[in-house]
Design an enzyme around this catalytic site. Structure first.
Site, PDB file in Angstrom:
ATOM      1  N   GLN A 139     107.863 -32.890 -15.208  1.00  0.00           N
ATOM      2  CA  GLN A 139     108.315 -34.399 -15.967  1.00  0.00           C
ATOM      3  C   GLN A 139     109.173 -34.043 -16.972  1.00  0.00           C
ATOM      4  O   GLN A 139     108.918 -33.196 -17.875  1.00  0.00           O
ATOM      5  CB  GLN A 139     106.843 -34.855 -16.372  1.00  0.00           C
ATOM      6  CG  GLN A 139     107.118 -36.100 -17.326  1.00  0.00           C
ATOM      7  CD  GLN A 139     107.545 -37.212 -16.122  1.00  0.00           C
ATOM      8  OE1 GLN A 139     107.016 -37.454 -15.271  1.00  0.00           O
ATOM      9  NE2 GLN A 139     108.545 -38.183 -16.978  1.00  0.00           N
TER      10      GLN A 139
ATOM     11  N   LYS B 164     102.414 -42.428 -11.680  1.00  0.00           N
ATOM     12  CA  LYS B 164     102.934 -41.673 -10.440  1.00  0.00           C
ATOM     13  C   LYS B 164     101.371 -41.348  -9.863  1.00  0.00           C
ATOM     14  O   LYS B 164     101.491 -41.174  -8.414  1.00  0.00           O
ATOM     15  CB  LYS B 164     103.540 -40.300 -10.862  1.00  0.00           C
ATOM     16  CG  LYS B 164     104.987 -40.955 -11.380  1.00  0.00           C
ATOM     17  CD  LYS B 164     105.946 -39.662 -11.778  1.00  0.00           C
ATOM     18  CE  LYS B 164     107.558 -40.112 -12.312  1.00  0.00           C
ATOM     19  NZ  LYS B 164     108.024 -39.212 -13.095  1.00  0.00           N
TER      20      LYS B 164
ATOM     21  N   ASP C 114     112.003 -35.091  -7.126  1.00  0.00           N
ATOM     22  CA  ASP C 114     112.952 -35.923  -7.645  1.00  0.00           C
ATOM     23  C   ASP C 114     114.360 -36.054  -7.172  1.00  0.00           C
ATOM     24  O   ASP C 114     114.923 -36.822  -7.816  1.00  0.00           O
ATOM     25  CB  ASP C 114     112.831 -35.179  -9.285  1.00  0.00           C
ATOM     26  CG  ASP C 114     111.909 -35.967 -10.103  1.00  0.00           C
ATOM     27  OD1 ASP C 114     111.686 -37.034  -9.963  1.00  0.00           O
ATOM     28  OD2 ASP C 114     111.704 -35.214 -11.198  1.00  0.00           O
TER      29      ASP C 114
END
Ligand code: NAP
Length: 287
Positions: free
Chosen positions: A97, A53, A120
């Site tokens: 995460q 990412k 997200d």
């Protein structure tokens, strides 16, 4: 029939190119978009995902900051950090995460993130918007990648029978909602661990989205001739020479499908592209 490949790596690269121009324009107007990634503990796969990412941010010109909290940290340390990031006007996107170590409540941490910074797309506000038909905000990245990949085939999706295998909060369920939304118009079935006759459900489907996490669970001969197969699963299996990544669908399904995503190089890179798109959207106050 040999399936045409839906190349997530190539599609992701095209999307990233467009985002690079947007990021540049934003930097010219004031500052570059800024994504903060928080990782707790030392799960090896999570560290690889976070690195990928960050690399995507570098390619596009998105500033990225990473916070590493040790696995010995308390949930309150993470809560304080998210609270500060929510208040920081220099931060556009926050990603915590997954998975978090035992003792951390992932859902309540997700609910703490400012929905406008929830890149997200897992906050109940952002997930709930899908139900209301609002699909131009911060959509969950993998489901959004699945829809892009289906649309990229140029096939008519309206009225097609779509089967989503898996009903998780972050993949299966929102994917099913996006497939059923106006404009995509698929007729959707959701299957899960309590469903019976998965083989029959697969054989009856024009589109199969597999999101379970079991290597090769969908057998080649369960795929209807001409179906489109999107394999979300990422499973590491041991081989004689070491290990490799495989999906939830047997590779031989490509002899029957009309289109199929590879693993690796399918939904994975497109998911990262969607995360980058969400970060640009969050920075542009489009949400
Ligand atoms: P998850 O939370 O473990 O959910 C798995 C789902 O599969 C559950 O809904 C479960 O049903 C269902 N399931 C289990 N056994 C089944 C069976 N025999 N028949 C039908 N359904 C069954 O997993 P997830 O987070 O959704 O991830 C799924 C896979 O996608 C994993 O391999 C993950 O690594 C991968 N993934 C890939 C990306 C990407 O970027 N490519 C992103 C996210 C996830 P129940 O609800 O009944 O338990």
């Amino acid at each position: 029939m040999t399936a045409q490949v839906i190349d997530g790596k190539a599609m992701g690269a095209i999307i990233e190119k467009g985002l690079t121009d947007e990021a540049k324009a934003m930097e010219k107007r004031g500052r570059a978009p800024h994504l903060v990634v928080v990782i707790v503990g030392d799960d090896a796969a999570s560290h690889v995902y976070v690195r990928n990412k960050q690399r995507a941010c570098e390619r596009i010109g998105i500033k990225s900051t990473r916070y590493d909290l040790p696995s010995t940290s308390n949930p309150s340390d993470l809560i304080d950090l998210v609270d500060n990031l929510n208040k920081d006007v220099g931060v556009d996107g926050i990603l915590v995460q997954s998975p978090l170590p035992a003792g951390f409540d992932e859902i309540s941490i997700t609910e703490m993130i400012d929905p406008k910074k929830d890149v997200d797309g897992f906050h109940p506000v952002n997930l709930g918007r899908i139900v209301t038909g609002k699909v131009d905000g911060l959509l969950p990245c993998t489901p959004s990648a699945v829809i892009h990949m289906l649309e990229s085939t140029g096939e008519r999706l309206a009225g097609k029978k779509a089967l989503v295998v898996g009903r998780s909060r972050i993949v299966g369920m929102p994917t099913a909602l996006l497939l059923a939304q106006k404009g995509v118009d698929a007729t959707v079935t959701i299957s899960h661990s309590r469903s019976s006759d998965l083989q029959g459900l697969c054989l009856d489907s024009d589109i199969i989205v597999a999101a379970v996490g079991r290597p090769g669970m969908i057998k080649s001969d369960w795929v209807k001739s001409g179906a489109i197969v999107i394999d979300v699963g990422i499973n590491r299996i041991e081989t004689e020479g070491g290990s490799k990544l495989v999906g939830d669908v047997e590779k031989g399904a490509s002899d029957r499908a009309s289109w199929m995503t590879p693993v690796p190089g399918g939904v994975g890179p497109m998911t990262i592209a969607m995360l980058m798109r969400n970060t640009i959207r969050a920075a542009g106050d489009e949400v």
